[in-house]
Enzyme design. Structure first.
Site, PDB file in Angstrom:
ATOM      1  N   LYS A 282      31.301 -14.805 -14.904  1.00 43.83           N
ATOM      2  CA  LYS A 282      30.253 -14.672 -15.915  1.00 43.83           C
ATOM      3  C   LYS A 282      30.166 -13.197 -16.330  1.00 43.83           C
ATOM      4  O   LYS A 282      30.208 -12.313 -15.482  1.00 43.83           O
ATOM      5  CB  LYS A 282      28.921 -15.172 -15.341  1.00 43.83           C
ATOM      6  CG  LYS A 282      27.848 -15.392 -16.385  1.00 43.83           C
ATOM      7  CD  LYS A 282      26.788 -16.344 -15.896  1.00 43.83           C
ATOM      8  CE  LYS A 282      25.635 -16.420 -16.880  1.00 43.83           C
ATOM      9  NZ  LYS A 282      24.691 -17.487 -16.567  1.00 43.83           N
ATOM     10  N   GLU A 368      14.709 -30.721 -13.921  1.00 47.21           N
ATOM     11  CA  GLU A 368      13.269 -30.765 -14.188  1.00 47.21           C
ATOM     12  C   GLU A 368      12.632 -32.055 -13.689  1.00 47.21           C
ATOM     13  O   GLU A 368      11.517 -32.047 -13.158  1.00 47.21           O
ATOM     14  CB  GLU A 368      13.005 -30.588 -15.689  1.00 47.21           C
ATOM     15  CG  GLU A 368      13.243 -29.166 -16.204  1.00 47.21           C
ATOM     16  CD  GLU A 368      14.708 -28.828 -16.450  1.00 47.21           C
ATOM     17  OE1 GLU A 368      15.562 -29.737 -16.345  1.00 47.21           O
ATOM     18  OE2 GLU A 368      15.014 -27.656 -16.750  1.00 47.21           O
ATOM     19  N   ARG A 396      11.698 -33.160 -20.760  1.00 47.65           N
ATOM     20  CA  ARG A 396      12.635 -34.007 -20.043  1.00 47.65           C
ATOM     21  C   ARG A 396      11.955 -34.742 -18.876  1.00 47.65           C
ATOM     22  O   ARG A 396      12.406 -35.784 -18.449  1.00 47.65           O
ATOM     23  CB  ARG A 396      13.745 -33.098 -19.525  1.00 47.65           C
ATOM     24  CG  ARG A 396      14.824 -33.793 -18.848  1.00 47.65           C
ATOM     25  CD  ARG A 396      15.987 -32.885 -18.652  1.00 47.65           C
ATOM     26  NE  ARG A 396      16.756 -32.742 -19.876  1.00 47.65           N
ATOM     27  CZ  ARG A 396      18.012 -32.313 -19.898  1.00 47.65           C
ATOM     28  NH1 ARG A 396      18.599 -31.969 -18.791  1.00 47.65           N
ATOM     29  NH2 ARG A 396      18.658 -32.204 -21.029  1.00 47.65           N
TER      30      ARG A 396
HETATM   31  C1  LIG Z   1      17.202 -28.752 -19.279  1.00 54.00           C
HETATM   32  C2  LIG Z   1      17.394 -27.261 -19.257  1.00 54.00           C
HETATM   33  N1  LIG Z   1      16.828 -26.535 -18.266  1.00 54.00           N
HETATM   34  C3  LIG Z   1      16.983 -25.196 -18.248  1.00 54.00           C
HETATM   35  C4  LIG Z   1      17.726 -24.569 -19.212  1.00 54.00           C
HETATM   36  C5  LIG Z   1      17.827 -23.054 -19.225  1.00 54.00           C
HETATM   37  N2  LIG Z   1      19.222 -22.648 -19.023  1.00 54.00           N
HETATM   38  C6  LIG Z   1      20.006 -22.259 -20.026  1.00 54.00           C
HETATM   39  S1  LIG Z   1      21.520 -21.859 -19.534  1.00 54.00           S
HETATM   40  C7  LIG Z   1      21.133 -22.152 -17.935  1.00 54.00           C
HETATM   41  C8  LIG Z   1      22.150 -21.930 -16.862  1.00 54.00           C
HETATM   42  C9  LIG Z   1      23.346 -22.780 -17.089  1.00 54.00           C
HETATM   43  O1  LIG Z   1      24.255 -22.515 -16.064  1.00 54.00           O
HETATM   44  P1  LIG Z   1      25.740 -22.957 -16.262  1.00 54.00           P
HETATM   45  O2  LIG Z   1      25.808 -24.309 -16.842  1.00 54.00           O
HETATM   46  O3  LIG Z   1      26.450 -22.751 -14.973  1.00 54.00           O
HETATM   47  O4  LIG Z   1      26.292 -21.973 -17.375  1.00 54.00           O
HETATM   48  P2  LIG Z   1      26.530 -20.383 -17.291  1.00 54.00           P
HETATM   49  O5  LIG Z   1      25.379 -19.749 -17.973  1.00 54.00           O
HETATM   50  O6  LIG Z   1      26.653 -20.000 -15.864  1.00 54.00           O
HETATM   51  O7  LIG Z   1      27.793 -20.162 -18.045  1.00 54.00           O
HETATM   52  C10 LIG Z   1      19.817 -22.571 -17.797  1.00 54.00           C
HETATM   53  C11 LIG Z   1      19.155 -22.888 -16.540  1.00 54.00           C
HETATM   54  C12 LIG Z   1      18.287 -25.367 -20.225  1.00 54.00           C
HETATM   55  N3  LIG Z   1      18.985 -24.838 -21.230  1.00 54.00           N
HETATM   56  N4  LIG Z   1      18.114 -26.697 -20.219  1.00 54.00           N
END
Ligand SMILES: Cc1ncc(C[n+]2csc(CCOP(=O)(O)OP(=O)(O)O)c2C)c(N)n1
Length: 632
Positions: A282, A368, A396
């Site tokens: 990342k 969630e 959700r």
């Molecule tokens: C339902 C939901 N909960 C929380 C989020 C906030 N959120 C956005 S990106 C993320 C992390 C995603 O992690 P990953 O899929 O591993 O992608 P990375 O950012 O590490 O590339 C979160 C928690 C979201 N977008 N949707």
């Protein structure tokens, strides 16, 4: 000429020789950094997915082949490669391109996204649609390890494994969610990557086949399709294989040659569901982001040289800060308080709590629904759970709130952050529906603080309350009043506050809308109109005594809220008035219209919808002078 300037779509990309792609990826990174440092956005995730985007568009025939990005916050390279390079300077700005894939923006955005864990289900729908219509194209879901841990992903994989259609899942595994990824699946993926037995075998076989000039790639192809039983013996990803999804990897997600090899293989030589496990970093390529991916997950304008944000020096605490600090304080003397977040310890302000009370803090991952039902269990076990979620993500978990918490009157406190407009993230992230859906829940106590001091008191109110679920909703951004004092007294439920007494008209504001209401009143005062300004504090229940008196003393009542008008706070008061035989014509409701609001600066969005203070004042003036003008 730079490579990037020659790419106006994936067709141009596909004309490049493979060996030019790493240089193109570097140019895309530099371009992205230059622009995101100006516009802000989801930097670290997108930096980590550059090679994935290049290799996917290189190998697949997009947009005929469908590419579904999970969350979509990592898809900036995808945007740059699919004809939006020149609009990239307006990323996330009002009227500019969205920070997330949107089907209305580009044919290359197969699905509109913003919330996590939807890609596998949506891609499976596209794949089954293709099959039913007897079409032929690939469907690829790209999902991060964090999003893969969300329940919806498992529901999708469960269904995919049984439907067994052609579909590819690319797992972009960087070990991070926004913060460090958590949970058993994350541990499993790490074990897969670090399994020495498999790694040694893979390296040796790979090296050997690589040396067999000409024959190498055929043998590698053969090895990919090696007998299932033997494969299980040494090959990781058994969890997926047992679900009926063939596992390939782990592959270096920054090595375009390896990625293209594996993508071409799975595209042309496999049948049924496939998962490619790509390991990425990342923040790749920008040392500040690599070293602190959480800080650079979402950034506002920053200096490329120092990595530091460019922001105004004087900064008041945010509502999230006040929430976090107050909960730490409460938990020091209330040992039954536990805090739960769904992958957002920093965003919700709970990081300090996690440090101070690690045994009473739960980051459940992007889950969630689970967070809410888990809290129900904690409440049944006699604890005092506080669930901190963003308004948009609480959507959700609506059924869990209703069925698992409210039905039994469980005493769970929901601290709902980012309620109202959130600016540049746009329609997937605006939290403008919560008052409407929460209001329908029998027995709900719903509060909306107008400032930090009130948020503190509402938390203390929730701590004293035992009669059922409590919802406290507050916006993104700074409190208007600076650091709150040490006031610990609960509020009197459900009494509103008269902020300024006036005559003729009352302006009743819910939560942070009070700031705009106050500004509008100042404008009106100069024009000789002096409404009574009310801070509603409580959205449910409403104080019958207070509002009966308010209608008796004011000919006209205006409501202002940072929620949609449909079923919002104004509707609650309108229902109250209707039940009391008060004509609807005596009321004017101000709030968000019945549409999905765009992305961009909040001030511009408010202006567009006639909800900036000056426009509010104009509407009240017209209402007072000319009578009813309806809901606005
Ligand atoms: C339902 C939901 N909960 C929380 C989020 C906030 N959120 C956005 S990106 C993320 C992390 C995603 O992690 P990953 O899929 O591993 O992608 P990375 O950012 O590490 O590339 C979160 C928690 C979201 N977008 N949707």
């Amino acid at each position: 000429m730079s490579l990037i300037a020659s790419i106006n779509g994936p067709d141009d990309l596909r004309k490049l020789p493979l060996d030019k792609l790493p240089a193109l990826a570097e140019e895309i990174r530099a371009f992205m950094l230059e622009h995101v440092s100006q516009s802000g956005g989801h930097l670290a995730s997108s930096l980590g997915a550059v090679e994935l985007a290049v290799a996917l568009h290189y190998c697949f025939d997009t947009p005929r082949d469908k590419l579904v990005w999970d969350v979509g916050h990592q898809a900036y390279a995808h945007k740059i490669l699919t004809g939006r390079r020149e609009q990239f300077g307006n990323l996330r700005r009002f009227g500019g391109i969205s920070g997330f894939p949107r089907t209305t923006e580009s044919a290359y955005d197969a699905v509109s996204v913003g919330h996590a864990s939807t890609s596998i289900s949506a891609a499976l729908g596209l794949a089954m649609g293709r099959d039913i219509k007897k079409e032929k194209h690939a469907v690829v879901a790209v999902i991060g390890d964090g999003s893969l841990s969300g329940g919806l992903s498992f529901e999708g994989m469960n269904n995919l494994g049984s439907l067994s259609t052609n579909m590819i899942i690319v797992v972009n595994d960087n070990k991070m969610s926004i913060s460090k990824n958590v949970g058993a699946l994350s541990r499993y993926l790490t074990r897969v990557i670090t399994d020495k037995r498999y790694k040694r075998l893979k390296d040796e076989v790979w090296e050997l086949t690589g040396r067999l000039a000409g024959l190498g790639s055929r043998i590698r192809t053969l090895l990919h399709s090696i007998d299932e039983t033997a494969k299980h013996f040494v090959i990781p990803g058994k969890l997926f294989e047992d679900m009926g999804i063939r596992y390939f990897g782990p592959v270096d997600g920054h090595n375009i040659a390896e990625l293209t090899e594996i993508f071409r293989f799975v595209k042309d030589h496999t049948n049924g569901p496939v998962l490619v496990h790509a390991v990425t970093t990342k923040g790749k390529g920008y040392s500040f982001a690599e070293n602190d991916a959480t800080k650079y997950h979402g950034v506002s304008k920053f200096s490329l040289d120092t990595g530091d944000p460019v922001c105004s020096p004087e900064k008041k605490p945010s509502f999230s800060d006040v929430f976090g600090a107050t909960l730490v304080e409460i938990a020091a003397h209330r040992k039954d308080v536990v805090a739960i977040t769904a992958a957002m310890p920093d965003g919700t302000g709970l990081s300090k709590f996690a440090e101070t009370h690690p045994k009473r803090f739960f980051d459940v991952g992007i889950a969630e629904e689970h967070a809410v039902t888990f809290a129900a269990g904690l409440a049944l076990a006699g604890l005092k759970p506080v669930v901190a979620l963003y308004s948009t993500f609480l959507q959700r978990a609506f059924d869990q709130v209703v069925h698992d918490v409210a039905l039994d009157g469980l005493n769970v406190t929901f601290c709902i952050d980012r309620a109202g407009l959130v600016g540049e993230d746009g329609p997937t992230h605006h939290g403008t529906l919560d008052l409407s859906f929460l209001r329908t829940i029998p027995g709900a106590l719903i509060m909306a603080p107008a400032n930090g001091a009130e948020l503190r008191r509402m938390l203390y109110t929730a701590m004293d309350y035992t009669a059922g679920p409590v919802f406290i909703r507050y916006p993104r951004g700074c409190v208007p009043d600076g650091l709150p004092d040490g006031e610990r007294t609960a509020l009197e439920i459900p009494e509103p506050e008269i902020v300024v007494s006036g005559t003729g008209c009352a302006l009743v504001c819910a939560g942070d809308a009070l700031s705009r209401g106050r500004a509008a009143r100042e404008i009106l005062e100069k024009l000789g109109v002096t409404p009574t300004l009310v801070n509603a504090r409580f959205v449910k229940p409403l104080s019958a005594a207070f509002y009966t008196k308010l209608f008796a003393r004011h000919e006209r009542v205006v409501t202002l809220e940072s929620n949609v008008l449909a079923a919002g706070f104004g509707s609650a008061l309108l229902e109250f008035a209707a039940d009391a035989g008060i004509p609807a014509t005596r009321m004017l409701r101000l709030g968000y219209p019945d549409c999905f609001l765009e992305h961009g600066g909040n001030a511009l969005i408010l202006e567009k919808h006639g909800l900036a203070p000056r426009q509010i004042a104009d509407k009240i003036l017209e209402f007072v002078r000319r009578g009813n003008i309806g809901a606005q």
